[in-house]
Design a protein around this motif. Sequence first.
Motif, PDB file in Angstrom:
ATOM      1  N   THR A   1      24.882  16.517  23.822  1.00 21.61           N
ATOM      2  CA  THR A   1      25.435  17.813  23.422  1.00 21.61           C
ATOM      3  C   THR A   1      26.890  17.607  23.034  1.00 21.61           C
ATOM      4  O   THR A   1      27.405  16.490  23.094  1.00 21.61           O
ATOM      5  N   SER A   2      27.551  18.658  22.617  1.00 26.88           N
ATOM      6  CA  SER A   2      28.939  18.514  22.171  1.00 26.88           C
ATOM      7  C   SER A   2      29.855  18.233  23.354  1.00 26.88           C
ATOM      8  O   SER A   2      29.554  18.585  24.501  1.00 26.88           O
ATOM      9  N   VAL A   3      30.994  17.591  23.073  1.00 25.82           N
ATOM     10  CA  VAL A   3      31.982  17.321  24.106  1.00 25.82           C
ATOM     11  C   VAL A   3      32.460  18.634  24.726  1.00 25.82           C
ATOM     12  O   VAL A   3      32.637  18.732  25.949  1.00 25.82           O
ATOM     13  N   ALA A   4      32.658  19.665  23.902  1.00 25.40           N
ATOM     14  CA  ALA A   4      33.123  20.963  24.406  1.00 25.40           C
ATOM     15  C   ALA A   4      32.131  21.553  25.397  1.00 25.40           C
ATOM     16  O   ALA A   4      32.505  22.034  26.472  1.00 25.40           O
ATOM     17  N   SER A   5      30.844  21.525  25.056  1.00 31.38           N
ATOM     18  CA  SER A   5      29.823  22.090  25.940  1.00 31.38           C
ATOM     19  C   SER A   5      29.708  21.305  27.235  1.00 31.38           C
ATOM     20  O   SER A   5      29.695  21.877  28.335  1.00 31.38           O
ATOM     21  N   ALA A   6      29.632  19.969  27.133  1.00 30.08           N
ATOM     22  CA  ALA A   6      29.473  19.138  28.326  1.00 30.08           C
ATOM     23  C   ALA A   6      30.662  19.281  29.261  1.00 30.08           C
ATOM     24  O   ALA A   6      30.501  19.387  30.478  1.00 30.08           O
ATOM     25  N   THR A   7      31.877  19.331  28.703  1.00 36.05           N
ATOM     26  CA  THR A   7      33.069  19.442  29.542  1.00 36.05           C
ATOM     27  C   THR A   7      33.142  20.807  30.209  1.00 36.05           C
ATOM     28  O   THR A   7      33.488  20.914  31.391  1.00 36.05           O
ATOM     29  N   ALA A   8      32.826  21.860  29.465  1.00 38.92           N
ATOM     30  CA  ALA A   8      32.856  23.203  30.052  1.00 38.92           C
ATOM     31  C   ALA A   8      31.851  23.327  31.189  1.00 38.92           C
ATOM     32  O   ALA A   8      32.134  23.928  32.232  1.00 38.92           O
ATOM     33  N   LEU A   9      30.665  22.759  31.014  1.00 39.31           N
ATOM     34  CA  LEU A   9      29.624  22.895  32.023  1.00 39.31           C
ATOM     35  C   LEU A   9      29.907  22.044  33.255  1.00 39.31           C
ATOM     36  O   LEU A   9      29.603  22.451  34.378  1.00 39.31           O
ATOM     37  N   VAL A  10      30.491  20.877  33.074  1.00 43.28           N
ATOM     38  CA  VAL A  10      30.759  20.031  34.240  1.00 43.28           C
ATOM     39  C   VAL A  10      31.925  20.579  35.058  1.00 43.28           C
ATOM     40  O   VAL A  10      32.022  20.312  36.260  1.00 43.28           O
ATOM     41  N   THR A  11      32.808  21.362  34.433  1.00 44.94           N
ATOM     42  CA  THR A  11      33.924  21.935  35.184  1.00 44.94           C
ATOM     43  C   THR A  11      33.505  23.145  36.011  1.00 44.94           C
ATOM     44  O   THR A  11      34.369  23.796  36.620  1.00 44.94           O
ATOM     45  N   THR A  12      32.214  23.453  36.052  1.00 47.25           N
ATOM     46  CA  THR A  12      31.727  24.517  36.947  1.00 47.25           C
ATOM     47  C   THR A  12      31.641  24.020  38.391  1.00 47.25           C
ATOM     48  O   THR A  12      31.126  24.760  39.248  1.00 47.25           O
ATOM     49  N   THR A  13      32.154  22.839  38.665  1.00 44.39           N
ATOM     50  CA  THR A  13      32.139  22.295  40.023  1.00 44.39           C
ATOM     51  C   THR A  13      32.643  23.279  41.077  1.00 44.39           C
ATOM     52  O   THR A  13      32.026  23.418  42.139  1.00 44.39           O
ATOM     53  N   PRO A  14      33.776  23.990  40.849  1.00 44.29           N
ATOM     54  CA  PRO A  14      34.223  24.951  41.866  1.00 44.29           C
ATOM     55  C   PRO A  14      33.199  26.030  42.172  1.00 44.29           C
ATOM     56  O   PRO A  14      33.096  26.496  43.314  1.00 44.29           O
ATOM     57  N   LEU A  15      32.420  26.427  41.170  1.00 37.27           N
ATOM     58  CA  LEU A  15      31.413  27.461  41.396  1.00 37.27           C
ATOM     59  C   LEU A  15      30.283  26.935  42.274  1.00 37.27           C
ATOM     60  O   LEU A  15      29.813  27.630  43.194  1.00 37.27           O
ATOM     61  N   TRP A  16      29.850  25.717  42.007  1.00 38.05           N
ATOM     62  CA  TRP A  16      28.815  25.111  42.852  1.00 38.05           C
ATOM     63  C   TRP A  16      29.335  24.900  44.274  1.00 38.05           C
ATOM     64  O   TRP A  16      28.587  25.060  45.244  1.00 38.05           O
ATOM     65  N   THR A  17      30.620  24.570  44.395  1.00 38.68           N
ATOM     66  CA  THR A  17      31.218  24.401  45.716  1.00 38.68           C
ATOM     67  C   THR A  17      31.149  25.694  46.510  1.00 38.68           C
ATOM     68  O   THR A  17      30.801  25.705  47.702  1.00 38.68           O
ATOM     69  N   ILE A  18      31.458  26.811  45.849  1.00 36.29           N
ATOM     70  CA  ILE A  18      31.399  28.127  46.509  1.00 36.29           C
ATOM     71  C   ILE A  18      29.978  28.445  46.961  1.00 36.29           C
ATOM     72  O   ILE A  18      29.747  28.915  48.079  1.00 36.29           O
TER      73      ILE A  18
END
Length: 306
Positions: A109-126
């Motif tokens: 997928t695009s770099v923009a999409s992959a980076t945005a989705l992987v930065t959801t780490t704080p949400l998974w942490t919550i």
Amino acid sequence: MTAVSTTAPAAPPALGEGRQLPRTDLLLLAVSVAGISLSAPLISATAAPALAIAFWRNGMSVAVLGPYALWRHRAELRGIPRRALALAAAAGLLLALHFALWMPSLRMTSVASATALVTTTPLWTILLMRLFGVRAPRLVWIGTGVAFAGVLVLTGVDLSVSARALLGDGLALAAGAAAAGYMLLGAEVRRTVSTTAYTLVCYATCAVALLAVCLLTGVRLSGWSAGAWWQIFLLMVSAQLLGHSLSNRVVRTLGPSITSTAILLETPGAALIAAVWLGQWPPAAAYPAVGLILLGLVLVARAERR
């Protein structure tokens, strides 16, 4: 996420109490964000298998950190409690899973999409912390909802592009979840173990796990051009030593809210670098989705600050 400081972060004075942000640390934070932003485009551009890049990135980090850790923390490494050692190794396995999922996603997928989705780490942490009974403020849940709305929009956009792009989105999202588990285990270990000792155990475990996966799946670990090796070395220096190490350095003075919010700039930074360097422009409809994800994460960071 390399971190080399060995002292517990001192809580900075609250904003609004006359605290002036150090200009030097703000500059270091900017360098950190730039280094992390270079990570995804470099991985996407390097002519080597994604799993091999993940292994060498960690292996090189261990080679750099190892001598210092063995010199300054030899006694601590020998005396790490068995439970802490097991948790550090488990964190390393989750970090290996994170890299094994995220790096291939950058080729799908695009770099923009992959980076945005992987930065959801704080949400998974919550979400993981909620499973263990930790209640989050209302603003955190609002931010989480906004960010996941962005995730749904983004995956819908990529589904219209191709099934391969959608699979890449799924891998990046799962990589963010694996990183959340890695961070939670690391936080538990660092209550009793210095960051340097923990990082060495974690990164060494991660490198060994990735090496085993590469050998079992027949992934080639060498035989590339000199340019590819230089790109892997640059990835280790920019993303590990400059990126995550500097963010760990400045969090002591700037605080976790400012630091974590600034790291969100990785998404537009990586997208801009990919567009200029690789000519990789995501679909126009992807930009509002990325914006929703970033807005949700900013709301979470603001709730943490409060």
